[in-house]
Design a protein around this motif. Structure first.
Motif, PDB file in Angstrom:
ATOM      1  N   VAL A 141       1.304  20.360   4.488  1.00  0.00           N
ATOM      2  CA  VAL A 141       1.311  20.247   3.025  1.00  0.00           C
ATOM      3  C   VAL A 141       1.529  21.636   2.430  1.00  0.00           C
ATOM      4  CG1 VAL A 141      -0.202  18.225   2.988  1.00  0.00           C
ATOM      5  CG2 VAL A 141      -1.205  20.505   2.881  1.00  0.00           C
ATOM      6  N   PRO A 142       2.248  21.717   1.324  1.00  0.00           N
ATOM      7  CA  PRO A 142       2.494  23.025   0.705  1.00  0.00           C
ATOM      8  C   PRO A 142       1.229  23.587   0.062  1.00  0.00           C
ATOM      9  CG  PRO A 142       3.327  21.274  -0.695  1.00  0.00           C
ATOM     10  CD  PRO A 142       2.892  20.621   0.588  1.00  0.00           C
ATOM     11  N   GLU A 143       1.105  24.896   0.092  1.00  0.00           N
ATOM     12  CA  GLU A 143      -0.015  25.534  -0.589  1.00  0.00           C
ATOM     13  C   GLU A 143       0.307  25.621  -2.079  1.00  0.00           C
ATOM     14  OE1 GLU A 143      -1.945  28.941   1.068  1.00  0.00           O
ATOM     15  OE2 GLU A 143      -0.965  28.655   3.012  1.00  0.00           O
ATOM     16  N   PRO A 144      -0.655  25.301  -2.932  1.00  0.00           N
ATOM     17  CA  PRO A 144      -0.397  25.321  -4.375  1.00  0.00           C
ATOM     18  C   PRO A 144      -0.333  26.736  -4.926  1.00  0.00           C
ATOM     19  CG  PRO A 144      -2.709  24.904  -3.989  1.00  0.00           C
ATOM     20  CD  PRO A 144      -2.052  24.930  -2.628  1.00  0.00           C
ATOM     21  N   ILE A 145       0.236  26.861  -6.101  1.00  0.00           N
ATOM     22  CA  ILE A 145       0.251  28.145  -6.795  1.00  0.00           C
ATOM     23  C   ILE A 145      -1.102  28.347  -7.461  1.00  0.00           C
ATOM     24  CG2 ILE A 145       1.299  29.466  -8.671  1.00  0.00           C
ATOM     25  CD1 ILE A 145       3.884  27.904  -8.140  1.00  0.00           C
ATOM     26  N   VAL A 185     -13.579  18.390  -4.125  1.00  0.00           N
ATOM     27  CA  VAL A 185     -12.848  17.363  -4.875  1.00  0.00           C
ATOM     28  C   VAL A 185     -12.789  16.103  -4.023  1.00  0.00           C
ATOM     29  CG1 VAL A 185     -10.627  16.697  -5.871  1.00  0.00           C
ATOM     30  CG2 VAL A 185     -11.504  19.013  -6.207  1.00  0.00           C
ATOM     31  N   MET A 186     -13.192  14.979  -4.615  1.00  0.00           N
ATOM     32  CA  MET A 186     -13.254  13.707  -3.917  1.00  0.00           C
ATOM     33  C   MET A 186     -12.050  12.830  -4.272  1.00  0.00           C
ATOM     34  SD  MET A 186     -16.143  13.975  -2.263  1.00  0.00           S
ATOM     35  CE  MET A 186     -16.554  12.277  -1.834  1.00  0.00           C
ATOM     36  N   PRO A 187     -11.651  11.943  -3.355  1.00  0.00           N
ATOM     37  CA  PRO A 187     -10.533  11.041  -3.652  1.00  0.00           C
ATOM     38  C   PRO A 187     -10.787  10.127  -4.852  1.00  0.00           C
ATOM     39  CG  PRO A 187     -10.956  11.097  -1.302  1.00  0.00           C
ATOM     40  CD  PRO A 187     -12.094  11.832  -1.955  1.00  0.00           C
ATOM     41  N   CYS A 198      -6.719  17.497  -1.547  1.00  0.00           N
ATOM     42  CA  CYS A 198      -7.282  16.147  -1.637  1.00  0.00           C
ATOM     43  C   CYS A 198      -6.201  15.149  -2.030  1.00  0.00           C
ATOM     44  CB  CYS A 198      -8.435  16.126  -2.635  1.00  0.00           C
ATOM     45  SG  CYS A 198      -9.231  14.506  -2.805  1.00  0.00           S
ATOM     46  N   ASN A 199      -5.375  15.502  -2.998  1.00  0.00           N
ATOM     47  CA  ASN A 199      -4.306  14.604  -3.444  1.00  0.00           C
ATOM     48  C   ASN A 199      -3.270  14.376  -2.343  1.00  0.00           C
ATOM     49  OD1 ASN A 199      -5.404  14.308  -6.000  1.00  0.00           O
ATOM     50  ND2 ASN A 199      -4.202  15.979  -6.888  1.00  0.00           N
ATOM     51  N   ALA A 200      -3.010  15.407  -1.542  1.00  0.00           N
ATOM     52  CA  ALA A 200      -1.997  15.299  -0.489  1.00  0.00           C
ATOM     53  C   ALA A 200      -2.482  14.515   0.723  1.00  0.00           C
ATOM     54  CB  ALA A 200      -1.550  16.691  -0.052  1.00  0.00           C
ATOM     55  N   THR A 201      -3.791  14.557   0.991  1.00  0.00           N
ATOM     56  CA  THR A 201      -4.315  13.950   2.222  1.00  0.00           C
ATOM     57  C   THR A 201      -5.174  12.705   1.991  1.00  0.00           C
ATOM     58  OG1 THR A 201      -6.322  15.315   2.230  1.00  0.00           O
ATOM     59  CG2 THR A 201      -4.356  16.223   3.319  1.00  0.00           C
ATOM     60  N   GLY A 202      -5.708  12.573   0.794  1.00  0.00           N
ATOM     61  CA  GLY A 202      -6.638  11.484   0.543  1.00  0.00           C
ATOM     62  C   GLY A 202      -8.007  11.723   1.138  1.00  0.00           C
ATOM     63  N   ILE A 203      -8.288  12.953   1.558  1.00  0.00           N
ATOM     64  CA  ILE A 203      -9.555  13.314   2.185  1.00  0.00           C
ATOM     65  C   ILE A 203     -10.329  14.242   1.254  1.00  0.00           C
ATOM     66  CG2 ILE A 203     -10.627  14.415   4.206  1.00  0.00           C
ATOM     67  CD1 ILE A 203      -8.001  13.884   5.711  1.00  0.00           C
ATOM     68  N   PRO A 204     -11.645  14.114   1.163  1.00  0.00           N
ATOM     69  CA  PRO A 204     -12.429  15.077   0.372  1.00  0.00           C
ATOM     70  C   PRO A 204     -12.114  16.499   0.806  1.00  0.00           C
ATOM     71  CG  PRO A 204     -13.826  13.267   1.067  1.00  0.00           C
ATOM     72  CD  PRO A 204     -12.518  13.087   1.788  1.00  0.00           C
ATOM     73  N   ALA A 205     -11.872  17.377  -0.160  1.00  0.00           N
ATOM     74  CA  ALA A 205     -11.445  18.746   0.152  1.00  0.00           C
ATOM     75  C   ALA A 205     -12.383  19.769  -0.458  1.00  0.00           C
ATOM     76  CB  ALA A 205     -10.023  18.979  -0.357  1.00  0.00           C
ATOM     77  N   VAL A 206     -12.695  20.777   0.346  1.00  0.00           N
ATOM     78  CA  VAL A 206     -13.499  21.912  -0.111  1.00  0.00           C
ATOM     79  C   VAL A 206     -12.610  23.145  -0.150  1.00  0.00           C
ATOM     80  CG1 VAL A 206     -15.356  23.511   0.487  1.00  0.00           C
ATOM     81  CG2 VAL A 206     -15.726  21.056   0.682  1.00  0.00           C
ATOM     82  N   ALA A 207     -12.685  23.877  -1.241  1.00  0.00           N
ATOM     83  CA  ALA A 207     -11.946  25.138  -1.359  1.00  0.00           C
ATOM     84  C   ALA A 207     -12.852  26.163  -2.005  1.00  0.00           C
ATOM     85  CB  ALA A 207     -10.679  24.947  -2.194  1.00  0.00           C
ATOM     86  N   MET A 255       0.852  -1.194   0.000  1.00  0.00           N
ATOM     87  CA  MET A 255       0.000   0.000   0.000  1.00  0.00           C
ATOM     88  C   MET A 255       0.886   1.242   0.000  1.00  0.00           C
ATOM     89  SD  MET A 255      -2.941   1.098   2.770  1.00  0.00           S
ATOM     90  CE  MET A 255      -4.007  -0.287   2.354  1.00  0.00           C
ATOM     91  N   THR A 256       0.558   2.251  -0.817  1.00  0.00           N
ATOM     92  CA  THR A 256       1.360   3.462  -0.902  1.00  0.00           C
ATOM     93  C   THR A 256       1.133   4.337   0.326  1.00  0.00           C
ATOM     94  OG1 THR A 256      -0.354   4.737  -2.011  1.00  0.00           O
ATOM     95  CG2 THR A 256       1.133   3.445  -3.411  1.00  0.00           C
ATOM     96  N   ALA A 257       2.057   5.304   0.525  1.00  0.00           N
ATOM     97  CA  ALA A 257       1.897   6.227   1.649  1.00  0.00           C
ATOM     98  C   ALA A 257       0.598   7.004   1.526  1.00  0.00           C
ATOM     99  CB  ALA A 257       3.093   7.179   1.705  1.00  0.00           C
ATOM    100  N   HIS A 258       0.252   7.380   0.271  1.00  0.00           N
ATOM    101  CA  HIS A 258      -0.990   8.120   0.042  1.00  0.00           C
ATOM    102  C   HIS A 258      -2.179   7.264   0.429  1.00  0.00           C
ATOM    103  CE1 HIS A 258      -3.802  10.840  -1.999  1.00  0.00           C
ATOM    104  NE2 HIS A 258      -4.392   9.750  -2.423  1.00  0.00           N
ATOM    105  N   ALA A 259      -2.151   5.985   0.047  1.00  0.00           N
ATOM    106  CA  ALA A 259      -3.261   5.089   0.367  1.00  0.00           C
ATOM    107  C   ALA A 259      -3.353   4.857   1.863  1.00  0.00           C
ATOM    108  CB  ALA A 259      -3.081   3.761  -0.376  1.00  0.00           C
ATOM    109  N   ASP A 260      -2.174   4.750   2.544  1.00  0.00           N
ATOM    110  CA  ASP A 260      -2.176   4.592   3.991  1.00  0.00           C
ATOM    111  C   ASP A 260      -2.868   5.769   4.662  1.00  0.00           C
ATOM    112  OD1 ASP A 260      -0.940   2.170   4.339  1.00  0.00           O
ATOM    113  OD2 ASP A 260       1.079   3.010   4.234  1.00  0.00           O
ATOM    114  N   LEU A 261      -2.537   6.978   4.202  1.00  0.00           N
ATOM    115  CA  LEU A 261      -3.121   8.183   4.777  1.00  0.00           C
ATOM    116  C   LEU A 261      -4.618   8.205   4.546  1.00  0.00           C
ATOM    117  CD1 LEU A 261      -2.835  10.860   6.192  1.00  0.00           C
ATOM    118  CD2 LEU A 261      -2.232  11.919   4.013  1.00  0.00           C
TER     119      LEU A 261
END
Length: 218
Positions: free
Chosen positions: A57-61, A146-148, A79-88, A1-7
């Motif tokens: 996690v770094p803030e994107p440009i 954005v959903m995983p 979402c990509n960094a945490t694997g959690i649904p993200a609202v922005a 399992m990848t680190a991302h999947a573990d998270l």
């Protein structure tokens, strides 16, 4: 399992972990997010909603050309960094006589991101010779979820009004003290939090997004 999947397994799927993360560290926005979404989410476990500052996690440009593009950039990144649904959200003030500026540059209009007072002062200076009848403006917001699994949702909210010549009110943030919403005689900074959330561009965008957010907690 990848680190991302573990998270993802340890957070999104765990009942005790965050089920949703807001892609902002702005405490004003976080408070608004909670207040606006609370009627839709109901009684949810403590710790189910996180924010950007809870993760290293770094803030994107934000190099999108529209509010929607920038909202998606932020939500996708978190979402990509945490694997959690993200609202922005991405929002700003659009002044008609200025061709829609500051627009997506609202938060850094003075050259320094997040300097509310400098941004407000610069805008008032730029409008100093503009007559009252030509000071129409709109607050505009795009909200993104954005959903995983790759699903993405974007909604919009907008409030029309005018820019006054001197700030009034101690509530709100950003350009709120110089914006009088259509149909009101007070600025957004003079509204109660409840009034502002019911009226605001962010409130309208998030309420439209709420049905998709609620599905995460079912």
């Amino acid at each position: 399992m990848t680190a991302h999947a573990d998270l993802q397994a340890n957070s999104y799927e765990a009942l005790s972990g965050p089920r949703l993360v807001f892609a902002t560290g702005n405490t004003h926005k976080i408070s608004e997010f909670h207040a606006i979404l609370e009627p839709f989410l109901g009684d949810i476990p403590t710790g189910s909603i996180a924010c950007l500052s809870d993760f290293s996690v770094p803030e994107p440009i934000e190099d999108g050309a529209t509010f929607a593009e920038n909202a998606l950039i932020k939500a996708r990144s978190l979402c990509n960094a945490t694997g959690i649904p993200a609202v922005a959200d991405d929002s700003g003030l659009c002044v008609k006589i200025m061709g829609g500026a500051p627009g997506i540059f609202s938060a850094r209009w003075s050259g320094h991101h997040g300097d509310d007072q400098a941004n407000l002062d610069l805008l008032l200076a730029q409008l100093c010779d503009v007559p009252d009848q030509l000071r129409q403006a709109s607050f505009v917001c795009a909200a993104a979820l954005v959903m995983p699994d790759g699903n993405e949702y974007v909604t919009h909210g907008e409030v029309h009004g005018v820019i006054i010549r001197k700030p009034r009110g101690s509530g709100g943030f950003g350009y709120d003290p110089i914006f009088v919403p259509e149909g009101f005689e007070v600025t957004s900074a003079e509204l109660t939090p409840e009034q502002k959330n019911a009226l605001s561009h962010r409130g309208r965008a998030l309420r439209s997004l709420a049905p998709h957010v609620v599905d995460i907690f079912r």
